[in-house]
Design an enzyme around this catalytic site. Structure first.
Site, PDB file in Angstrom:
ATOM      1  N   CYS A   2      56.743 -19.302  -6.553  1.00 14.96           N
ATOM      2  CA  CYS A   2      56.801 -19.903  -5.146  1.00 14.96           C
ATOM      3  C   CYS A   2      57.812 -19.604  -4.225  1.00 14.96           C
ATOM      4  CB  CYS A   2      56.738 -21.346  -5.233  1.00 14.96           C
ATOM      5  SG  CYS A   2      55.549 -22.043  -6.295  1.00 14.96           S
ATOM      6  N   ARG A  27      57.031 -12.297  -4.037  1.00 14.11           N
ATOM      7  CA  ARG A  27      56.973 -12.938  -5.268  1.00 14.11           C
ATOM      8  C   ARG A  27      55.676 -13.521  -6.049  1.00 14.11           C
ATOM      9  NH1 ARG A  27      62.094 -15.624  -5.021  1.00 14.11           N
ATOM     10  NH2 ARG A  27      61.564 -17.271  -5.852  1.00 14.11           N
ATOM     11  N   TRP A  76      52.553 -20.031  -5.679  1.00 14.30           N
ATOM     12  CA  TRP A  76      51.828 -19.421  -7.046  1.00 14.30           C
ATOM     13  C   TRP A  76      51.514 -20.635  -8.069  1.00 14.30           C
ATOM     14  CZ3 TRP A  76      53.068 -18.518 -12.137  1.00 14.30           C
ATOM     15  CH2 TRP A  76      52.254 -17.327 -12.711  1.00 14.30           C
ATOM     16  N   ASN A 102      60.136 -25.199  -5.244  1.00 13.38           N
ATOM     17  CA  ASN A 102      59.901 -23.993  -6.075  1.00 13.38           C
ATOM     18  C   ASN A 102      60.457 -24.491  -7.457  1.00 13.38           C
ATOM     19  OD1 ASN A 102      59.881 -21.524  -7.680  1.00 13.38           O
ATOM     20  ND2 ASN A 102      61.763 -20.833  -6.616  1.00 13.38           N
ATOM     21  N   GLY A 103      59.551 -24.400  -8.704  1.00 17.72           N
ATOM     22  CA  GLY A 103      60.254 -24.744  -9.949  1.00 17.72           C
ATOM     23  C   GLY A 103      59.218 -25.761 -10.494  1.00 17.72           C
ATOM     24  N   GLU A 474      56.168   0.222 -22.619  1.00 18.17           N
ATOM     25  CA  GLU A 474      56.136  -0.090 -21.043  1.00 18.17           C
ATOM     26  C   GLU A 474      54.880   0.656 -20.495  1.00 18.17           C
ATOM     27  OE1 GLU A 474      57.795  -1.886 -19.477  1.00 18.17           O
ATOM     28  OE2 GLU A 474      57.982  -0.664 -17.329  1.00 18.17           O
ATOM     29  N   LYS A 478      52.598  -1.510 -17.777  1.00 20.76           N
ATOM     30  CA  LYS A 478      52.588  -0.669 -16.402  1.00 20.76           C
ATOM     31  C   LYS A 478      51.107  -0.611 -15.997  1.00 20.76           C
ATOM     32  CE  LYS A 478      55.478  -1.612 -14.917  1.00 20.76           C
ATOM     33  NZ  LYS A 478      56.840  -1.917 -15.648  1.00 20.76           N
ATOM     34  N   GLU A 481      49.165  -4.004 -16.076  1.00 18.40           N
ATOM     35  CA  GLU A 481      49.429  -5.259 -14.757  1.00 18.40           C
ATOM     36  C   GLU A 481      49.190  -4.614 -13.566  1.00 18.40           C
ATOM     37  OE1 GLU A 481      53.771  -6.178 -14.333  1.00 18.40           O
ATOM     38  OE2 GLU A 481      54.379  -4.317 -14.813  1.00 18.40           O
ATOM     39  N   HIS A 497      46.799   2.225 -38.855  1.00 15.70           N
ATOM     40  CA  HIS A 497      46.431   1.189 -39.392  1.00 15.70           C
ATOM     41  C   HIS A 497      45.539   0.081 -38.637  1.00 15.70           C
ATOM     42  CE1 HIS A 497      49.355   2.330 -42.610  1.00 15.70           C
ATOM     43  NE2 HIS A 497      50.197   2.920 -41.347  1.00 15.70           N
ATOM     44  N   LYS A 597      56.602 -12.014  -9.256  1.00 15.00           N
ATOM     45  CA  LYS A 597      57.748 -11.238  -9.282  1.00 15.00           C
ATOM     46  C   LYS A 597      58.892 -11.685 -10.285  1.00 15.00           C
ATOM     47  CE  LYS A 597      60.327  -7.625  -8.946  1.00 15.00           C
ATOM     48  NZ  LYS A 597      59.950  -6.350  -9.871  1.00 15.00           N
TER      49      LYS A 597
HETATM   50  O1  M6R Z   1      63.302 -10.471 -13.780  1.00 18.11           O
HETATM   51  P1  M6R Z   1      63.046 -10.113 -15.225  1.00 18.11           P
HETATM   52  O2  M6R Z   1      63.528  -8.602 -15.624  1.00 18.11           O
HETATM   53  O3  M6R Z   1      63.616 -11.087 -16.105  1.00 18.11           O
HETATM   54  O4  M6R Z   1      61.486 -10.287 -15.455  1.00 18.11           O
HETATM   55  C1  M6R Z   1      60.964 -10.050 -16.477  1.00 18.11           C
HETATM   56  C2  M6R Z   1      59.469  -9.762 -16.712  1.00 18.11           C
HETATM   57  O5  M6R Z   1      58.776 -10.875 -15.922  1.00 18.11           O
HETATM   58  C3  M6R Z   1      59.054  -8.570 -16.076  1.00 18.11           C
HETATM   59  O6  M6R Z   1      59.850  -7.387 -16.408  1.00 18.11           O
HETATM   60  C4  M6R Z   1      57.591  -8.290 -15.894  1.00 18.11           C
HETATM   61  O7  M6R Z   1      56.967  -7.945 -17.168  1.00 18.11           O
HETATM   62  C5  M6R Z   1      57.221  -7.068 -14.984  1.00 18.11           C
HETATM   63  N1  M6R Z   1      56.139  -7.374 -14.207  1.00 18.11           N
HETATM   64  C6  M6R Z   1      56.809  -5.709 -15.517  1.00 18.11           C
HETATM   65  O8  M6R Z   1      56.782  -4.888 -14.632  1.00 18.11           O
END
Ligand code: M6R
Length: 602
Positions: A2, A27, A76, A102-103, A474, A478, A481, A497, A597
């Protein structure tokens, strides 16, 4: 997660709220709303769905001569589905107390049951609405709304940043615990936000509210610590907001802009480390054992850190998902060092893991946001200077994090007198040369063409070994997501395996195969995939007959001999590949579905 944006003043209210909410869009959100408060009139609207901010702000006046208060919000969904009832602002029974939040209020169900017994009627399924009713209930005994809010804060458990106003009153109250709330003042108008970015357009006079602090603004602004029940003095700082004035520039999306910003981010992070961190880090004691924690991409950076630290300074390292670590019983003592990695500095699980181990071992953080909660909770911070990252996918923050982990290892190696200052400086110069190689690759590559071949695929495998295994993880994260293609990363040999059963001509397999001591082993794994007709895309820093024979496509990256620097180059094509695939599929890469985010809930 949020986003909160508030305003108290006069002017183009529609433009100000639109700018505020749009800047917070990154966000992640699925509904939005506002409440405009004035002594003579009020306005209120909510919209459900992404991309509805333009429509929402049409109900706001274009220009207003009288002073108004506006609370606005991007939601969110966490508690309750995406619906108009659950969108913010929320109200008490009389629709007089207005709140954006927010929270998470963790004990909201208990409080709700109690309030229902006292005949409060709830409209939404959210935890936020409970706070509005709790304040209403407290107003029956407390003298005014400010005291009623403070009493409510003593009853709620969880993390929060919120703004409150009362219908018809020239008043705005805000408080925070664990989540950010920033106030800006331009001499006439006040701005309130979840981060400084929406405020940067109007003023550089900024104040960051700290945990357990509350403010009350009517004709003037006063600050209190609600836990200690004392008034406190706080000043607005004039801060350099240049880096917060962010646009996409010549790029279509923040994600691709941020991928291209990596050489600059690496340079700035290195310079800041040498100028501000190195000497202080040298004074820190040598740990006997290190635990690295984080989530998502930051966790992947931690895995690379494990590889670097164990090999370079020979200190045992474990890497734990923060969401797991916070509920484990880790064996730690004063000789253990916890390194928490986070771009945003607000990730709830990482913060939870830090709090769990606070006082039991030393805590360092690697973070991109200087005034964040994670930085505040740490004993020592190694800042990355990647600049604000707006795209949901972490890109430039990742390469800055692995740079810090490398510099951390080298600093301790220097402390152990295994290298001298000259050698240390030589390596730093080598790092600067990598930035040139990254720039060269960014402007000369075939990734966009290869991406065409992936857009109709439903699965992909990413395989690498050694320090490039976390890069495979990674790359897969990427791709899934931002392009919604299911992808998994594996150590290349581990494929035999189980995952090998998935390989046929429809399965793209992205191999990271660079000139290092495991290269020949990777070639064998490629052979195994080719034999089963897998479609191989090789990311390599050399071309050989074997590579040509085994690969359907080759992405040639610049060669660097230092093994610890290879990940800085191998990750770039994988970031680009995800961006191009998603872009060609017409996905909004900066705001992929369901993602936020900074993940400020567990
Ligand atoms: O702000 P942070 O680095 O703590 O966030 C961690 C993850 O939420 C963040 O890396 C998330 O996996 C990204 N969307 C990856 O691209």
């Amino acid at each position: 997660m949020c986003g909160i944006f508030g305003f108290k003043g006069k002017g183009n209210v529609r433009g100000i709220i639109k700018n505020g909410l749009k800047t917070l869009e990154y966000r992640g959100y699925d509904s939005c709303g506002f409440f405009l408060n004035n002594k003579n009139f009020t306005l209120f609207d909510k919209k459900v769905g992404k991309g509805k901010i333009d429509e929402l702000v049409l109900s706001l006046p274009f220009k207003i001569e009288e002073e108004v208060i506006v609370l606005s919000h991007t939601r969110w969904a966490t508690h309750g589905q995406i619906s108009e009832d659950n969108a913010h602002p929320h109200f008490d029974c009389k629709k007089e107390i207005v709140i954006v939040h927010n929270g998470t209020i963790e004990n909201y169900q208990f409080l709700k049951r109690d309030l229902e017994k006292k005949k409060h009627k709830f409209i939404s399924q959210t935890d936020t609405e409970v706070l509005a009713h709790l304040i209403e209930e407290n107003l029956k005994k407390d003298k005014n709304i400010f005291f009623a809010v403070i009493s409510a804060l003593k009853e709620i458990e969880g993390s929060f940043a919120f703004l409150i106003t009362k219908k018809g009153e020239n008043l705005i109250i805000g408080a925070k615990k664990n989540l950010p709330l920033v106030i800006g003042f331009d001499g006439d108008n006040y701005y309130f936000s979840s981060d400084p970015i929406p405020i940067a357009k109007y003023t550089n006079k900024i104040l960051f509210l700290q945990d357990d602090e509350i403010f009350c603004l009517d004709s003037k602004i006063k600050f209190y610590n609600f836990k200690k029940n004392i008034q406190i003095k706080k000043e607005f700082d004039e801060i350099d907001l240049k880096e917060y004035k962010i646009t996409k520039g010549i790029f279509d999306a923040y994600m691709i802009k941020e991928i291209y910003e990596q050489p600059e981010a690496i340079e700035k992070t290195l310079k800041y480390f040498l100028d501000e961190t190195f000497e202080r880090l040298l004074k820190q004691p040598m740990p006997e054992r290190i635990i690295i924690t984080g989530c998502g991409t930051s966790w992947h950076a931690g895995l690379i850190g494990e590889y670097m630290i164990e090999k370079i300074i020979r200190i045992p390292v474990e890497v734990e998902y923060a969401s797991e670590l916070r509920y484990k019983s880790p064996v730690v003592d004063e000789n253990t060092l916890l390194i928490a990695i986070s771009q945003s500095g607000e990730t709830a699980d990482t913060l939870g893991a830090i709090k769990k181990l606070k006082g039991k071992c030393r805590i360092f953080s690697i973070c991109n946001v200087e005034k964040s909660s994670i930085v505040r909770e740490s004993d020592f911070t190694l800042l990355t200077k990647a600049g604000p990252e707006i795209g949901v996918a972490s890109t430039k923050s990742f390469t800055s994090q692995i740079l810090i982990l490398y510099l951390f290892s080298l600093t301790y190696l220097f402390k152990k007198r295994k290298i001298d200052r000259e050698k240390f400086n030589d390596i730093c110069n080598e790092i600067l040369k990598i930035t040139e190689k990254i720039s060269f690759f960014l402007n000369n590559n075939n990734v966009e063409k290869i991406a065409e071949k992936l857009i109709y695929k439903t699965n992909a495998l990413y395989l690498g070994r050694g320090i490039n295994f976390p890069i495979a993880l990674e790359g897969a994260l990427k791709l899934k997501e931002v392009s919604y293609i299911h992808a998994e990363g594996y150590p290349a040999a581990e494929m035999k395996h189980g995952p090998i059963a998935l390989i046929d001509e429809n399965m793209p397999v992205i191999f990271i195969c660079v000139k290092d001591k495991l290269m020949k082993k990777v070639l064998i794994n490629m052979e195994e995939v080719k034999t089963r007709k897998g479609f191989i895309i090789s990311v390599c820093d050399f071309i050989s007959e074997d590579i040509k024979k085994l690969s359907d496509d080759i992405i040639l990256i610049p060669h660097v001999s230092n093994e610890y620097m290879k990940p800085f180059l191998t990750v770039i094509p994988l970031q680009l590949l995800s961006y191009y695939v998603a872009n060609k599929k017409g996905i909004d890469v900066d705001k992929p579905r369901n993602l936020a985010k900074s993940v400020t809930v567990e």
